[in-house]
Scaffold this motif. Structure first.
Motif, PDB file in Angstrom:
ATOM      1  N   VAL A 188      83.661  33.815 -31.925  1.00 43.92           N
ATOM      2  CA  VAL A 188      82.719  33.734 -30.804  1.00 43.92           C
ATOM      3  C   VAL A 188      81.327  33.520 -31.374  1.00 43.92           C
ATOM      4  CG1 VAL A 188      81.655  34.960 -28.884  1.00 43.92           C
ATOM      5  CG2 VAL A 188      84.114  35.179 -29.291  1.00 43.92           C
ATOM      6  N   ALA A 189      80.694  32.440 -30.935  1.00 39.51           N
ATOM      7  CA  ALA A 189      79.329  32.106 -31.362  1.00 39.51           C
ATOM      8  C   ALA A 189      78.728  31.205 -30.289  1.00 39.51           C
ATOM      9  CB  ALA A 189      79.339  31.420 -32.728  1.00 39.51           C
ATOM     10  N   ALA A 190      77.517  30.720 -30.534  1.00 41.33           N
ATOM     11  CA  ALA A 190      76.843  29.831 -29.589  1.00 41.33           C
ATOM     12  C   ALA A 190      76.399  28.570 -30.320  1.00 41.33           C
ATOM     13  CB  ALA A 190      75.632  30.522 -28.964  1.00 41.33           C
ATOM     14  N   PRO A 191      76.337  27.431 -29.623  1.00 32.60           N
ATOM     15  CA  PRO A 191      75.955  26.190 -30.291  1.00 32.60           C
ATOM     16  C   PRO A 191      74.474  26.081 -30.611  1.00 32.60           C
ATOM     17  CG  PRO A 191      76.334  25.805 -27.951  1.00 32.60           C
ATOM     18  CD  PRO A 191      76.735  27.221 -28.222  1.00 32.60           C
ATOM     19  N   ARG A 192      73.652  26.893 -29.975  1.00 34.09           N
ATOM     20  CA  ARG A 192      72.210  26.895 -30.236  1.00 34.09           C
ATOM     21  C   ARG A 192      71.665  28.245 -29.788  1.00 34.09           C
ATOM     22  NH1 ARG A 192      73.508  24.021 -25.965  1.00 34.09           N
ATOM     23  NH2 ARG A 192      72.540  24.504 -23.950  1.00 34.09           N
ATOM     24  N   TRP A 193      70.460  28.544 -30.216  1.00 33.05           N
ATOM     25  CA  TRP A 193      69.872  29.842 -29.925  1.00 33.05           C
ATOM     26  C   TRP A 193      69.667  30.020 -28.421  1.00 33.05           C
ATOM     27  CZ3 TRP A 193      69.905  33.465 -33.441  1.00 33.05           C
ATOM     28  CH2 TRP A 193      69.275  34.676 -33.148  1.00 33.05           C
ATOM     29  N   GLY A 194      70.185  31.095 -27.855  1.00 27.88           N
ATOM     30  CA  GLY A 194      70.032  31.394 -26.438  1.00 27.88           C
ATOM     31  C   GLY A 194      71.078  30.782 -25.543  1.00 27.88           C
ATOM     32  N   ALA A 195      71.976  29.954 -26.092  1.00 33.02           N
ATOM     33  CA  ALA A 195      72.996  29.286 -25.282  1.00 33.02           C
ATOM     34  C   ALA A 195      74.154  30.236 -24.982  1.00 33.02           C
ATOM     35  CB  ALA A 195      73.512  28.051 -26.016  1.00 33.02           C
ATOM     36  N   PRO A 196      74.957  29.921 -23.959  1.00 34.40           N
ATOM     37  CA  PRO A 196      76.144  30.742 -23.682  1.00 34.40           C
ATOM     38  C   PRO A 196      77.110  30.756 -24.865  1.00 34.40           C
ATOM     39  CG  PRO A 196      75.660  29.306 -21.821  1.00 34.40           C
ATOM     40  CD  PRO A 196      74.769  28.858 -22.939  1.00 34.40           C
ATOM     41  N   MET A 197      77.814  31.864 -25.006  1.00 33.19           N
ATOM     42  CA  MET A 197      78.789  31.976 -26.092  1.00 33.19           C
ATOM     43  C   MET A 197      79.992  31.077 -25.835  1.00 33.19           C
ATOM     44  SD  MET A 197      80.502  35.659 -25.260  1.00 33.19           S
ATOM     45  CE  MET A 197      79.899  36.365 -23.734  1.00 33.19           C
ATOM     46  N   GLU A 198      80.659  30.725 -26.922  1.00 33.55           N
ATOM     47  CA  GLU A 198      81.883  29.937 -26.865  1.00 33.55           C
ATOM     48  C   GLU A 198      82.863  30.476 -27.900  1.00 33.55           C
ATOM     49  OE1 GLU A 198      81.066  25.821 -27.566  1.00 33.55           O
ATOM     50  OE2 GLU A 198      79.366  25.756 -26.169  1.00 33.55           O
ATOM     51  N   VAL A 199      84.152  30.245 -27.665  1.00 35.57           N
ATOM     52  CA  VAL A 199      85.144  30.447 -28.712  1.00 35.57           C
ATOM     53  C   VAL A 199      85.239  29.147 -29.492  1.00 35.57           C
ATOM     54  CG1 VAL A 199      87.554  30.924 -29.242  1.00 35.57           C
ATOM     55  CG2 VAL A 199      86.417  32.179 -27.403  1.00 35.57           C
ATOM     56  N   MET A 200      84.908  29.210 -30.780  1.00 41.72           N
ATOM     57  CA  MET A 200      84.815  28.019 -31.615  1.00 41.72           C
ATOM     58  C   MET A 200      85.840  28.076 -32.743  1.00 41.72           C
ATOM     59  SD  MET A 200      80.716  27.578 -32.111  1.00 41.72           S
ATOM     60  CE  MET A 200      79.598  27.362 -30.730  1.00 41.72           C
ATOM     61  N   PRO A 201      86.298  26.918 -33.190  1.00 43.69           N
ATOM     62  CA  PRO A 201      87.192  26.914 -34.350  1.00 43.69           C
ATOM     63  C   PRO A 201      86.420  27.183 -35.636  1.00 43.69           C
ATOM     64  CG  PRO A 201      86.674  24.666 -33.696  1.00 43.69           C
ATOM     65  CD  PRO A 201      86.062  25.569 -32.644  1.00 43.69           C
ATOM     66  N   VAL A 202      87.039  27.894 -36.545  1.00 44.10           N
ATOM     67  CA  VAL A 202      86.520  28.053 -37.903  1.00 44.10           C
ATOM     68  C   VAL A 202      87.438  27.258 -38.815  1.00 44.10           C
ATOM     69  CG1 VAL A 202      85.983  29.649 -39.776  1.00 44.10           C
ATOM     70  CG2 VAL A 202      85.595  30.339 -37.403  1.00 44.10           C
ATOM     71  N   PRO A 203      86.962  26.147 -39.367  1.00 47.08           N
ATOM     72  CA  PRO A 203      87.847  25.282 -40.154  1.00 47.08           C
ATOM     73  C   PRO A 203      88.230  25.916 -41.484  1.00 47.08           C
ATOM     74  CG  PRO A 203      85.591  24.480 -40.236  1.00 47.08           C
ATOM     75  CD  PRO A 203      85.597  25.610 -39.262  1.00 47.08           C
ATOM     76  N   PRO A 204      89.250  25.384 -42.130  1.00 42.91           N
ATOM     77  CA  PRO A 204      89.585  25.863 -43.475  1.00 42.91           C
ATOM     78  C   PRO A 204      88.370  25.759 -44.394  1.00 42.91           C
ATOM     79  CG  PRO A 204      91.324  24.439 -42.639  1.00 42.91           C
ATOM     80  CD  PRO A 204      90.181  24.343 -41.664  1.00 42.91           C
ATOM     81  N   PRO A 205      88.257  26.627 -45.380  1.00 39.68           N
ATOM     82  CA  PRO A 205      87.060  26.659 -46.234  1.00 39.68           C
ATOM     83  C   PRO A 205      86.916  25.417 -47.093  1.00 39.68           C
ATOM     84  CG  PRO A 205      88.744  28.137 -47.086  1.00 39.68           C
ATOM     85  CD  PRO A 205      89.220  27.677 -45.743  1.00 39.68           C
ATOM     86  N   ARG A 206      85.675  25.134 -47.495  1.00 37.94           N
ATOM     87  CA  ARG A 206      85.451  23.981 -48.344  1.00 37.94           C
ATOM     88  C   ARG A 206      86.021  24.253 -49.746  1.00 37.94           C
ATOM     89  NH1 ARG A 206      78.843  23.807 -49.038  1.00 37.94           N
ATOM     90  NH2 ARG A 206      78.695  25.119 -50.913  1.00 37.94           N
ATOM     91  N   PRO A 207      86.398  23.199 -50.463  1.00 39.84           N
ATOM     92  CA  PRO A 207      87.221  23.365 -51.673  1.00 39.84           C
ATOM     93  C   PRO A 207      86.606  24.203 -52.788  1.00 39.84           C
ATOM     94  CG  PRO A 207      87.270  21.087 -50.915  1.00 39.84           C
ATOM     95  CD  PRO A 207      86.226  21.782 -50.087  1.00 39.84           C
ATOM     96  N   ASP A 208      85.277  24.202 -52.916  1.00 40.76           N
ATOM     97  CA  ASP A 208      84.660  24.889 -54.055  1.00 40.76           C
ATOM     98  C   ASP A 208      84.243  26.319 -53.741  1.00 40.76           C
ATOM     99  OD1 ASP A 208      82.718  24.198 -52.236  1.00 40.76           O
ATOM    100  OD2 ASP A 208      81.249  23.552 -53.728  1.00 40.76           O
ATOM    101  N   SER A 209      84.740  26.896 -52.661  1.00 39.47           N
ATOM    102  CA  SER A 209      84.255  28.185 -52.186  1.00 39.47           C
ATOM    103  C   SER A 209      85.140  29.354 -52.614  1.00 39.47           C
ATOM    104  CB  SER A 209      84.173  28.171 -50.654  1.00 39.47           C
ATOM    105  OG  SER A 209      85.475  28.067 -50.090  1.00 39.47           O
ATOM    106  N   LEU A 210      84.586  30.548 -52.473  1.00 40.58           N
ATOM    107  CA  LEU A 210      85.345  31.774 -52.675  1.00 40.58           C
ATOM    108  C   LEU A 210      86.540  31.820 -51.734  1.00 40.58           C
ATOM    109  CD1 LEU A 210      85.748  34.795 -53.553  1.00 40.58           C
ATOM    110  CD2 LEU A 210      84.170  35.362 -51.682  1.00 40.58           C
ATOM    111  N   GLU A 211      86.309  31.463 -50.481  1.00 43.74           N
ATOM    112  CA  GLU A 211      87.381  31.521 -49.492  1.00 43.74           C
ATOM    113  C   GLU A 211      88.515  30.561 -49.825  1.00 43.74           C
ATOM    114  OE1 GLU A 211      83.931  33.486 -47.590  1.00 43.74           O
ATOM    115  OE2 GLU A 211      84.200  31.751 -48.892  1.00 43.74           O
ATOM    116  N   ALA A 212      88.185  29.379 -50.358  1.00 45.69           N
ATOM    117  CA  ALA A 212      89.240  28.440 -50.761  1.00 45.69           C
ATOM    118  C   ALA A 212      90.059  29.011 -51.906  1.00 45.69           C
ATOM    119  CB  ALA A 212      88.619  27.100 -51.152  1.00 45.69           C
TER     120      ALA A 212
END
Length: 431
Positions: free
Chosen positions: A320-344
């Motif tokens: 849950v986040a918003a596309p810009r400051w003050g905008a209504p919240m949305e359920v957004m996808p969190v994509p797979p992590p980028r290849p060089d990251s801790l999460e990857a």
């Protein structure tokens, strides 16, 4: 042994509450435990953070929870969960009243569930042993000013004019922090003198003589500190330097110390905040840009052996986040992590959930290497995720422990947000 094998060898199970035993052992007699989150809208971060906190309060006698939230709003939660006279009985009722954007950070089912548990836990204890719930943040300038004036009208009418002078100075900006920030370009001092006069008077010894309730005195003085800190924060927003970020985190660290002092020499605190506040800034590029944060300050002030920093990391899912400051919240996808990251790297281990305690193998290569570590704010664009939202991190220096959750799901907000004007987000420059 490659890094994925090294990580699997360090991984501890994270499926049940009892799986937190090794982390409680690591915490030991630490005075402060700061627990992070990689964003402000993931169910798993909130749920595991609450599970750890319940055990710290019930089994280790921790005194209170301090959160990345506003003091006035959280004071109402505190009154509810500590069974204060005249406070509502239902934490959901209190949390449902939150109206400052982004409301979903605290007005959600996960926080309701924790606060219901905390109230039930406290009900079996005498008042002086009940664990509290407090806001550490600096944003509530107008709410804190109103709270001060209402208190002074009843208890110290001779102080009201000082408070009204500060209020009149802010009136022209219509409770719009961005308008105030812009206004200080023309008048750099803004309302700082009026606020300083107010703070000076409220720090005097007059207030305690008019109440025998220490919590009431704490509330008055903390609202004064918030007013001063918020005015300074908004004034600093117009610059490009580290002052606004640092002012906010120093305020949170000062509030934490004030609460520890209020609760006595044996007080112990749990803090809930974003990873960017909890993880030691010196293990990231933040330090090179002159930025400090709450985790760093807690270690410096209380000693590294008395502070435990716990981070969170997730692979992919929804948030849950918003596309810009003050905008209504949305359920957004969190994509797979980028290849060089801790999460990857953690993703490659095929671990669904895992707990890592860094003191088990402090020299592990993956803890010493610098990699991007995902950090999603209340504003998020998943389509730009691979280009933003990554903080280069030396993991073993930034935290003492990490919870990994491969698949994440969104929190459950209590109500839908209408777009509301809110404070500008500060985020480390150059990160």
């Amino acid at each position: 042994m490659d890094e994925t094998d090294e990580i699997r060898g360090m991984a501890l199970q994270l499926e049940y509450n009892d799986d937190l035993d090794p982390l409680l052992n690591r915490i030991g007699d630490a005075r402060c435990v700061l627990v992070g989150e990689a964003d402000h809208g993931t169910h798993e971060y909130y749920a595991w953070r609450a599970a750890l906190t319940r055990r710290l309060i019930a089994e280790r006698g921790f005194s209170f929870v301090g959160v990345e939230g506003d003091w006035p709003d959280c004071r109402q939660i505190n009154r509810c969960v500590t069974l204060a006279d005249g406070a509502p009985d239902d934490p959901r009722e209190v949390l449902d009243r939150f109206r400052r954007w982004p409301t979903w950070m605290w007005a959600n089912a996960e926080v309701v569930h924790f606060c219901e548990w905390l109230r039930d836990h406290n009900a079996a204890l005498p008042p002086d042993r009940r664990a509290g719930f407090y806001g550490l943040d600096v944003y509530s300038l107008w709410e804190s000013l109103r709270a001060i004036i209402l208190y002074l009208i009843e208890h110290r009418p001779d102080y009201v004019e000082t408070a009204l002078e500060a209020c009149r100075c802010f009136e022209t900006y219509g409770e719009d922090p961005q308008a105030y920030a812009r206004g200080t370009r023309l008048a750099p001092e803004g309302c700082s003198q009026e606020v300083l006069d107010l703070l000076t008077r409220l720090r005097e010894e007059a207030a305690p003589a008019h109440t025998d309730d220490p919590a009431e005195v704490l509330d008055l003085r903390q609202n004064a500190e918030v007013t001063a800190g918020a005015e300074e924060y908004y004034r600093a927003m117009v610059g490009d330097g580290p002052e606004s970020w640092n002012g906010r985190d120093i305020h949170m660290a000062d509030t934490l110390d004030r609460l520890l002092a209020f609760h006595g020499a044996d007080a112990r605190a749990v803090v809930w905040a974003h990873n960017t506040h909890v993880g030691d800034a010196r293990a990231t590029p933040m330090a090179r840009h002159g930025l400090v944060n709450l985790g760093q300050l807690a270690r410096e002030r209380h000693g590294r052996d008395r502070v435990v920093l716990v981070g969170f990391a997730g692979g992919h899912g929804e948030v849950v986040a918003a596309p810009r400051w003050g905008a209504p919240m949305e359920v957004m996808p969190v994509p797979p992590p980028r290849p060089d990251s801790l999460e990857a790297l953690l993703d490659k281990t095929e671990l669904g959930r895992a707990l890592f305690i860094f003191s088990d193998q402090p020299d592990a290569a993956w803890l010493r290497a610098e990699r991007g570590h995902r950090a999603i704010g209340v504003v998020y664009d998943p389509y730009l995720d691979h280009h933003r939202n990554w903080v280069p991190t030396r993991l073993g220096e930034r935290y003492d422990a990490l919870c990994w959750l491969h698949r994440t799901t969104p929190i459950r907000p209590l109500h839908l947000d209408a777009a509301r004007r809110g404070e500008l987000e500060t985020f480390p420059a150059g990160v």
